[in-house]
Design a protein around this motif. Structure first.
Motif, short mmCIF file in Angstrom:
data_model
loop_
_atom_site.label_atom_id
_atom_site.label_comp_id
_atom_site.label_asym_id
_atom_site.label_seq_id
_atom_site.Cartn_x
_atom_site.Cartn_y
_atom_site.Cartn_z
N GLU A 31 45.31 41.99 39.72
CA GLU A 31 46.39 42.48 40.57
C GLU A 31 46.53 44.00 40.48
OE1 GLU A 31 46.58 38.34 39.93
OE2 GLU A 31 46.65 39.95 38.42
N GLN A 32 46.43 44.54 39.28
CA GLN A 32 46.51 45.98 39.11
C GLN A 32 45.31 46.68 39.76
OE1 GLN A 32 47.06 47.00 34.99
NE2 GLN A 32 49.16 46.23 34.94
N LEU A 33 44.13 46.07 39.67
CA LEU A 33 42.96 46.65 40.33
C LEU A 33 43.16 46.68 41.84
CD1 LEU A 33 40.03 47.69 40.32
CD2 LEU A 33 39.28 45.29 40.34
N GLN A 34 43.72 45.61 42.40
CA GLN A 34 43.99 45.57 43.83
C GLN A 34 44.92 46.70 44.24
OE1 GLN A 34 44.98 41.19 43.45
NE2 GLN A 34 44.15 41.16 45.54
N GLU A 35 45.93 46.97 43.42
CA GLU A 35 46.86 48.06 43.72
C GLU A 35 46.14 49.41 43.72
OE1 GLU A 35 50.04 47.93 40.93
OE2 GLU A 35 50.64 45.88 41.44
N VAL A 36 45.28 49.61 42.73
CA VAL A 36 44.60 50.90 42.60
C VAL A 36 43.70 51.17 43.80
CG1 VAL A 36 42.82 52.15 41.31
CG2 VAL A 36 44.68 51.00 40.08
N VAL A 37 42.85 50.21 44.15
CA VAL A 37 41.87 50.48 45.19
C VAL A 37 42.50 50.52 46.58
CG1 VAL A 37 39.96 49.55 43.83
CG2 VAL A 37 41.18 48.06 45.42
N SER A 38 43.56 49.77 46.78
CA SER A 38 44.22 49.80 48.09
C SER A 38 45.02 51.09 48.29
CB SER A 38 45.13 48.58 48.26
OG SER A 38 46.16 48.56 47.29
N ALA A 39 45.43 51.71 47.20
CA ALA A 39 46.21 52.94 47.30
C ALA A 39 45.34 54.19 47.26
CB ALA A 39 47.24 53.01 46.17
N THR A 144 38.09 44.61 47.93
CA THR A 144 37.84 45.58 48.99
C THR A 144 38.88 46.70 48.97
OG1 THR A 144 39.21 44.56 50.70
CG2 THR A 144 36.97 43.68 50.41
N SER A 145 38.67 47.71 49.79
CA SER A 145 39.60 48.83 49.83
C SER A 145 40.95 48.45 50.43
CB SER A 145 38.99 49.99 50.62
OG SER A 145 38.67 49.60 51.94
N ALA A 146 41.02 47.28 51.06
CA ALA A 146 42.30 46.77 51.53
C ALA A 146 43.03 45.98 50.45
CB ALA A 146 42.09 45.88 52.76
N GLY A 147 42.41 45.85 49.28
CA GLY A 147 43.00 45.09 48.20
C GLY A 147 42.74 43.61 48.27
N GLU A 148 41.89 43.19 49.19
CA GLU A 148 41.57 41.77 49.34
C GLU A 148 40.46 41.36 48.37
OE1 GLU A 148 40.46 41.34 53.37
OE2 GLU A 148 42.49 41.66 54.17
N VAL A 149 40.55 40.15 47.87
CA VAL A 149 39.51 39.59 47.00
C VAL A 149 38.53 38.81 47.87
CG1 VAL A 149 39.00 38.06 45.06
CG2 VAL A 149 41.08 39.47 45.03
N VAL A 150 37.27 39.21 47.83
CA VAL A 150 36.22 38.56 48.61
C VAL A 150 35.25 37.91 47.65
CG1 VAL A 150 34.28 38.93 50.19
CG2 VAL A 150 36.43 40.18 50.52
N ARG A 151 34.93 36.66 47.90
CA ARG A 151 33.94 35.94 47.10
C ARG A 151 32.80 35.50 48.00
NH1 ARG A 151 39.03 34.42 45.28
NH2 ARG A 151 39.42 34.89 43.06
N ALA A 152 31.58 35.68 47.53
CA ALA A 152 30.40 35.30 48.30
C ALA A 152 29.39 34.64 47.39
CB ALA A 152 29.77 36.53 48.96
N ALA A 153 28.62 33.70 47.94
CA ALA A 153 27.63 32.97 47.16
C ALA A 153 26.30 32.96 47.91
CB ALA A 153 28.10 31.54 46.90
N ARG A 154 25.24 32.74 47.17
CA ARG A 154 23.90 32.67 47.75
C ARG A 154 23.89 31.68 48.92
NH1 ARG A 154 20.68 31.36 43.20
NH2 ARG A 154 20.44 33.60 42.70
N GLY A 155 23.37 32.13 50.05
CA GLY A 155 23.36 31.32 51.25
C GLY A 155 24.39 31.75 52.27
N ASP A 156 25.44 32.47 51.83
CA ASP A 156 26.43 32.99 52.77
C ASP A 156 25.79 34.08 53.63
OD1 ASP A 156 28.24 31.31 51.61
OD2 ASP A 156 29.36 32.86 50.54
N ALA A 157 26.34 34.30 54.80
CA ALA A 157 25.72 35.17 55.79
C ALA A 157 25.46 36.58 55.27
CB ALA A 157 26.59 35.22 57.04
#
Length: 423
Positions: A31-39, A144-157
């Motif tokens: 949560e703190q990381l999300q705050e840092v990168v979004s700000a 991401t820079s919007a503070g969103e958590v993105v998860r991706a796995a092998r096979g995803d686009a």
């Protein structure tokens, strides 16, 4: 959350680059990381600082040290993958895997580097059948820079574009890696391989072990061949290797340096994690006082590339501590230096003379770039985005991915604009 003056971490590992960042953030939670990168207007994650350029520099830096723990390692129930904090070093991951009897497929020459940093720059290790360390990534999590958590796995686009991300897509927090049953390795060094033997038998030499590295000062012969052989595979060469003779003692990759920091040699079998790297944890890796450059070319161009370098030997030698020759198997990752081509890696450990090295690189790149060379993203090179983009068939897709995940370019910087994205 802790914020400290960046003066506490002013330089990279080798001391050849000084960060200009004003602030170093130390978030203690996601949560703190999300705050840092979004700000943050411009922000980058600082890993083990083993890059030699401004690839990770920014107005604000983030250390994930407080969010990183070996206790966070999670082995999947089927024992085929392990999920780790991205800031862990490979040495720490190896130690965590030991009680489970598991191994990674390969390691770089240094176990001191962080998982996220090595993966993001396609750092590799060696072996004609071994993909770089990024090829072991089965899934990842980033903010991401919007503070969103993105998860991706092998096979995803977009997965093949996200793995070797150069820190341009977001702050990677967790990585899932392929693992296999633990294995043992024998390491044997051979001295003084004739150039003629290498040129006539290049494929045989680099294929004589699970992982093979050659070291040279571009003198009368190749100084050393380091052969790492799995004990569950074909027997390693003994006594002689195409004219090179088995070393009578342990060696350091840089001739004349005390071999104490290196991993055990002389053919004694030991755990994968104690033989695949060249250097042991707990010691200063390599020489420390150095600059590094590296270029990966199609393996079919290995001999012409080495002949071109030998023609420059009188200019190279005064600045060179050692040159390592390795191989890396082809992969599908968009910005991997081995994308869609089995590669030979030519790695240079230079003395600390930045301006002289960069002056030499003008002629060195003039010799190697026409042969299809792709510079290692984390090391010193000169080629710009206009030169490098055509060497990556999915470059345009990567640029589009950057725009989608970081539209305000919070994770961008001058280095990325100059060498990767252009504009």
């Amino acid at each position: 959350m802790i914020e400290v003056p960046v003066a506490l971490s002013t330089t990279n590992w080798a001391g050849n680059y000084t960060y200009w960042a004003r602030t170093l953030h130390r978030p203690q939670s996601l949560e703190q990381l999300q705050e840092v990168v979004s700000a943050g207007a411009r922000v980058k994650v600082l890993g083990s600082r083993h890059s030699f350029t401004g690839i990770v520099d920014s107005a604000e830096l983030v250390s994930l040290e407080a969010m990183t723990s070996p206790d966070s390692v999670v082995v999947a129930p089927d024992r085929r993958t392990v999920t780790v904090d991205a800031g862990l070093t490979y040495g720490e991951v190896a130690a965590a895997l030991q009680p489970h009897g598991l191994a990674l497929h390969n390691l770089a020459s240094l176990p001191h580097i962080s998982v996220a940093g090595a993966v993001a720059t396609a750092t590799h290790g060696s072996g004609v059948g071994n993909g770089n360390l990024a090829t072991a990534v089965a899934a990842l999590e980033l903010v991401t820079s919007a503070g969103e958590v993105v998860r991706a796995a092998r096979g995803d686009a977009d997965f093949d574009g996200m793995v070797v991300g150069l820190g341009a897509l977001g702050a990677v927090t967790r990585v899932t890696l392929d693992v296999e049953p633990a294995f043992e390795v024998r390491q044997q060094v051979f001295d003084h391989l004739p150039w003629t033997a290498l040129f006539e038998h290049f494929d045989e030499v680099v294929s004589c072990g699970y992982s093979v590295s050659l070291f040279t000062l571009f003198g009368g012969d190749v100084d050393m061949v380091w052969v790492k052989s799995r004990t569950d595979a074909a027997a390693p060469p003994e006594g002689e290797l195409f004219g090179a003779v088995a070393a009578d003692g342990e060696r350091h990759p840089i001739p004349g340096i005390d071999p104490s920091p290196t991993t055990p040699q002389l053919g004694s079998a030991g755990p994968w994690s104690d033989r695949l790297p060249h250097f042991r944890m707990g010691f200063t890796p390599s020489n420390g006082d150095e600059i590094q450059s590296e270029y990966l070319l199609p393996r079919a161009h290995a001999v012409p590339a080495l002949e071109a370098l030998r023609a420059l030997a009188d200019r190279i030698r005064p600045l060179l501590q050692t040159c390592e020759i390795r191989t890396v198997a082809a992969d599908r990752l968009w910005l991997s230096t081995a994308h869609e081509q089995d590669s030979v890696a030519l790695h240079f450990t230079w003395v600390q003379a930045q301006s002289a090295v960069e002056e030499l690189l003008v002629d060195l790149e003039a010799a190697l770039l026409p042969l299809g060379a792709r510079p290692h993203w984390g090391k010193v090179f000169l080629a710009d985005a206009g030169t490098l983009a055509p060497r990556y068939p999915r470059h345009a897709d990567f640029a589009d991915l950057v725009q989608r995940l970081d539209p305000r370019r919070a994770f961008g910087n001058a280095w990325l604009e100059r060498h990767v994205l252009g504009g």
